[in-house]
Design an enzyme around this catalytic site. Structure first.
Site, PDB file in Angstrom:
ATOM      1  N   ASN A  80      -3.670  -4.429   1.767  1.00  0.00           N
ATOM      2  CA  ASN A  80      -4.338  -3.719   2.752  1.00  0.00           C
ATOM      3  C   ASN A  80      -5.016  -2.293   1.987  1.00  0.00           C
ATOM      4  OD1 ASN A  80      -1.662  -3.191   2.164  1.00  0.00           O
ATOM      5  ND2 ASN A  80      -1.725  -1.661   4.119  1.00  0.00           N
ATOM      6  N   ILE A  81      -6.104  -1.751   2.800  1.00  0.00           N
ATOM      7  CA  ILE A  81      -6.978  -0.756   2.381  1.00  0.00           C
ATOM      8  C   ILE A  81      -7.003  -0.157   3.804  1.00  0.00           C
ATOM      9  CG2 ILE A  81      -8.897   0.401   1.534  1.00  0.00           C
ATOM     10  CD1 ILE A  81      -9.300  -2.448  -0.084  1.00  0.00           C
ATOM     11  N   GLU A  82      -6.486   1.121   4.164  1.00  0.00           N
ATOM     12  CA  GLU A  82      -6.563   1.853   5.219  1.00  0.00           C
ATOM     13  C   GLU A  82      -7.597   2.941   5.138  1.00  0.00           C
ATOM     14  OE1 GLU A  82      -1.762   1.681   6.281  1.00  0.00           O
ATOM     15  OE2 GLU A  82      -2.562   3.651   5.897  1.00  0.00           O
ATOM     16  N   CYS A 122      -6.834  -5.504   6.135  1.00  0.00           N
ATOM     17  CA  CYS A 122      -5.782  -6.066   5.646  1.00  0.00           C
ATOM     18  C   CYS A 122      -5.803  -6.876   4.463  1.00  0.00           C
ATOM     19  CB  CYS A 122      -5.324  -6.932   6.919  1.00  0.00           C
ATOM     20  SG  CYS A 122      -4.979  -6.166   8.534  1.00  0.00           S
ATOM     21  N   GLU A 125      -4.743 -10.155   3.835  1.00  0.00           N
ATOM     22  CA  GLU A 125      -5.078 -11.484   3.972  1.00  0.00           C
ATOM     23  C   GLU A 125      -6.635 -11.445   3.945  1.00  0.00           C
ATOM     24  OE1 GLU A 125      -3.278  -9.568   5.685  1.00  0.00           O
ATOM     25  OE2 GLU A 125      -1.501 -11.089   6.774  1.00  0.00           O
ATOM     26  N   CYS A 128      -6.423 -11.094  11.199  1.00  0.00           N
ATOM     27  CA  CYS A 128      -6.162 -12.088  10.314  1.00  0.00           C
ATOM     28  C   CYS A 128      -5.883 -13.496  10.457  1.00  0.00           C
ATOM     29  CB  CYS A 128      -5.120 -11.459   9.278  1.00  0.00           C
ATOM     30  SG  CYS A 128      -5.454  -9.974   8.322  1.00  0.00           S
TER      31      CYS A 128
END
Length: 137
Positions: free
Chosen positions: A43-45, A54, A56, A90
């Protein structure tokens, strides 16, 4: 062909790459293709949460962008009390890009693993066939 333990090890390794400075909730994913290749995602916020991606979707988007379209297994892991579960966004993307019968393994860093199929994750999914392609909306 990778087994579940191998996919969990791969997803766990990429879990450390997550960029989660706001939630501190890291997620890792390993997507296995029918050819035996593995695509990973974390995940990359973003400070604007709606722009977060996310694990996935990161794995799926990497695979698609590299020209892969045939997937056999997805495994997701995180530091949760029970097996982690994909969010609604997702689930929709997974249902669009993966076979409804494809297994999805939901795990955590305590060694718990649950299995579902894509269609079990999102029963009654909105799919491309639901679109009206005759130009009338």
């Amino acid at each position: 062909m990778k087994n579940t333990d191998e996919l969990l090890a791969i997803a766990t390794k990429v879990l450390d790459n997550a960029y989660a400075p706001y939630s501190h909730f890291s997620v890792g994913a390993a997507l296995l293709t029918t050819k035996g290749e593995v695509f990973t995602g974390c995940n990359i916020e973003n400070s604007s949460y709606g722009l977060t991606n996310c694990a996935e979707r990161t794995a799926l988007f990497k695979a698609i962008s590299d020209g892969e379209r045939d997937f056999s297994t997805l495994l997701v892991t995180g530091n949760t009390d029970g097996p982690i579960s994909p969010c609604g966004a997702c689930r929709q993307v997974i249902s669009e890009l993966c076979d409804p019968k494809m297994p999805v393994f939901l795990s955590n860093q305590k060694g718990q693993i649950a299995e579902a199929t894509v269609e079990q994750l999102l029963p009654g999914a909105f799919v491309g066939e639901d679109l009206n392609h005759d130009g009338n909306f």
